[in-house]
Design a protein around this motif. Structure first.
Motif, PDB file in Angstrom:
ATOM      1  N   UNK A  65       0.726  -1.257  -0.381  1.00  0.00           N
ATOM      2  CA  UNK A  65       0.202  -0.538  -0.262  1.00  0.00           C
ATOM      3  C   UNK A  65       0.925   1.383  -0.014  1.00  0.00           C
ATOM      4  N   UNK A  66       0.655   2.511  -0.881  1.00  0.00           N
ATOM      5  CA  UNK A  66       1.074   3.224  -0.951  1.00  0.00           C
ATOM      6  C   UNK A  66       1.166   4.056   0.180  1.00  0.00           C
ATOM      7  N   UNK A  67       2.103   4.893   1.071  1.00  0.00           N
ATOM      8  CA  UNK A  67       2.265   5.769   2.030  1.00  0.00           C
ATOM      9  C   UNK A  67       1.144   6.747   1.859  1.00  0.00           C
ATOM     10  N   UNK A  68       0.615   7.445   2.817  1.00  0.00           N
ATOM     11  CA  UNK A  68       0.282   8.764   2.622  1.00  0.00           C
ATOM     12  C   UNK A  68       0.899  10.099   3.379  1.00  0.00           C
ATOM     13  N   UNK A 110       6.178   1.038  -4.836  1.00  0.00           N
ATOM     14  CA  UNK A 110       6.902  -0.227  -4.433  1.00  0.00           C
ATOM     15  C   UNK A 110       6.553  -1.192  -5.415  1.00  0.00           C
ATOM     16  N   UNK A 111       6.730  -2.416  -4.601  1.00  0.00           N
ATOM     17  CA  UNK A 111       6.815  -3.310  -4.545  1.00  0.00           C
ATOM     18  C   UNK A 111       7.089  -4.865  -3.369  1.00  0.00           C
ATOM     19  N   UNK A 112       6.472  -6.185  -4.219  1.00  0.00           N
ATOM     20  CA  UNK A 112       7.445  -7.152  -2.951  1.00  0.00           C
ATOM     21  C   UNK A 112       7.353  -8.305  -3.802  1.00  0.00           C
ATOM     22  N   UNK A 113       7.780  -9.167  -3.649  1.00  0.00           N
ATOM     23  CA  UNK A 113       8.319 -10.580  -3.898  1.00  0.00           C
ATOM     24  C   UNK A 113       9.284 -10.350  -4.711  1.00  0.00           C
ATOM     25  N   UNK A 148      14.352   1.911   0.483  1.00  0.00           N
ATOM     26  CA  UNK A 148      14.255   0.681   1.550  1.00  0.00           C
ATOM     27  C   UNK A 148      13.973  -0.595   0.596  1.00  0.00           C
ATOM     28  N   UNK A 149      14.505  -2.298   2.035  1.00  0.00           N
ATOM     29  CA  UNK A 149      13.994  -2.900   1.452  1.00  0.00           C
ATOM     30  C   UNK A 149      13.877  -4.174   2.783  1.00  0.00           C
ATOM     31  N   UNK A 157       9.348  -3.847  -0.603  1.00  0.00           N
ATOM     32  CA  UNK A 157      10.268  -2.660  -1.850  1.00  0.00           C
ATOM     33  C   UNK A 157      10.111  -0.981  -1.432  1.00  0.00           C
ATOM     34  N   UNK A 158      10.435  -0.372  -1.207  1.00  0.00           N
ATOM     35  CA  UNK A 158      10.374   1.383  -0.871  1.00  0.00           C
ATOM     36  C   UNK A 158      10.877   2.038  -1.633  1.00  0.00           C
ATOM     37  N   UNK A 159      10.479   2.757  -2.838  1.00  0.00           N
ATOM     38  CA  UNK A 159      11.372   4.322  -3.579  1.00  0.00           C
ATOM     39  C   UNK A 159      10.345   5.483  -3.366  1.00  0.00           C
TER      40      UNK A 159
END
Length: 150
Positions: free
Chosen positions: A88-91, A98-101, A133-134, A144-146
Motif C-alpha cells: 500500500x502506498x504511503x500517505x 513500491x513492490x513486493x516479491x 528501503x527493502x 520494496x519502497x522507493x
C-alpha cells in the motif's frame, strides 16, 4: 530523530522479519545496522539507488541524490508493509514506487521500469532526491519502497 530509529530497531528486533536478501549475500538488519544506517545506506539500499540512477543515465538524466529524510520515510513505510504484509502506498507527500516479491534490487528496478507509472517516477526530470528501503518477511517475501521528491 533518534527516537524514530530506536522505535525502528525495536520493531525490527521484535518482528524478526526485517532483512532483505540480495543474491547469495544476506543483509540482516541488526540493531547496530539501524543506528549506523542513520548515516549510511545498507548495501541493498545502495544497490537500488545504483540501478535506479543507471536507468536515469540511460535516458540522459542527472542522478538522484540520497535524501536522509526520504530514506527514513522509505524505511518506515517498508517496515510497515512488511509487518502488515500488505502493499500500500504511503500517505506522505512523496512520489513513491513500491513492490513486493522481487528477489533482488536489480529485478525490482527492472520491474518498475516495465511499468509506465513507476518508470515515470524514476525518469521524472523534476525529481532530484531519493530514499529507498527493502525488508523481508520471515517467510521470505521482500517489500520494496522507493520515494522521490524535488
Amino acid at each position: 530523530m533518534t527516537t524514530r530509529f530506536a522505535i525502528c530497531a525495536m520493531v525490527l528486533l521484535s518482528t524478526g522479519m526485517a532483512y532483505a536478501k540480495e543474491g547469495k549475500t544476506p543483509h540482516g538488519v541488526k540493531p547496530e545496522d539501524v543506528v549506523k544506517a542513520k548515516f549510511e545506506l545498507l548495501q541493498i539500499e545502495k544497490n537500488i539507488v545504483t540501478y535506479t540512477n543507471e536507468q536515469r543515465k540511460r535516458y540522459g538524466l542527472a542522478p538522484l541524490e540520497i535524501d536522509q529524510e526520504l530514506v527514513a520515510s522509505a524505511r518506515d513505510h517498508a517496515i510497515w508493509m512488511t509487518r502488515n504484509r500488505t502493499l500500500q502506498h504511503t500517505r506522505r507527500p512523496v512520489a513513491e514506487n513500491i513492490a513486493m516479491g522481487y528477489p533482488s534490487s536489480q529485478s525490482v528496478v527492472r520491474g518498475w521500469m516495465n511499468s509506465s507509472g513507476h518508470r515515470a517516477n524514476i525518469l521524472n526530470r523534476g525529481y532530484r532526491r531519493i530514499g529507498v528501503a527493502a525488508y523481508r518477511t520471515a517467510s521470505g517475501t521482500i517489500y520494496w519502497c522507493q520515494q522521490f521528491r524535488r
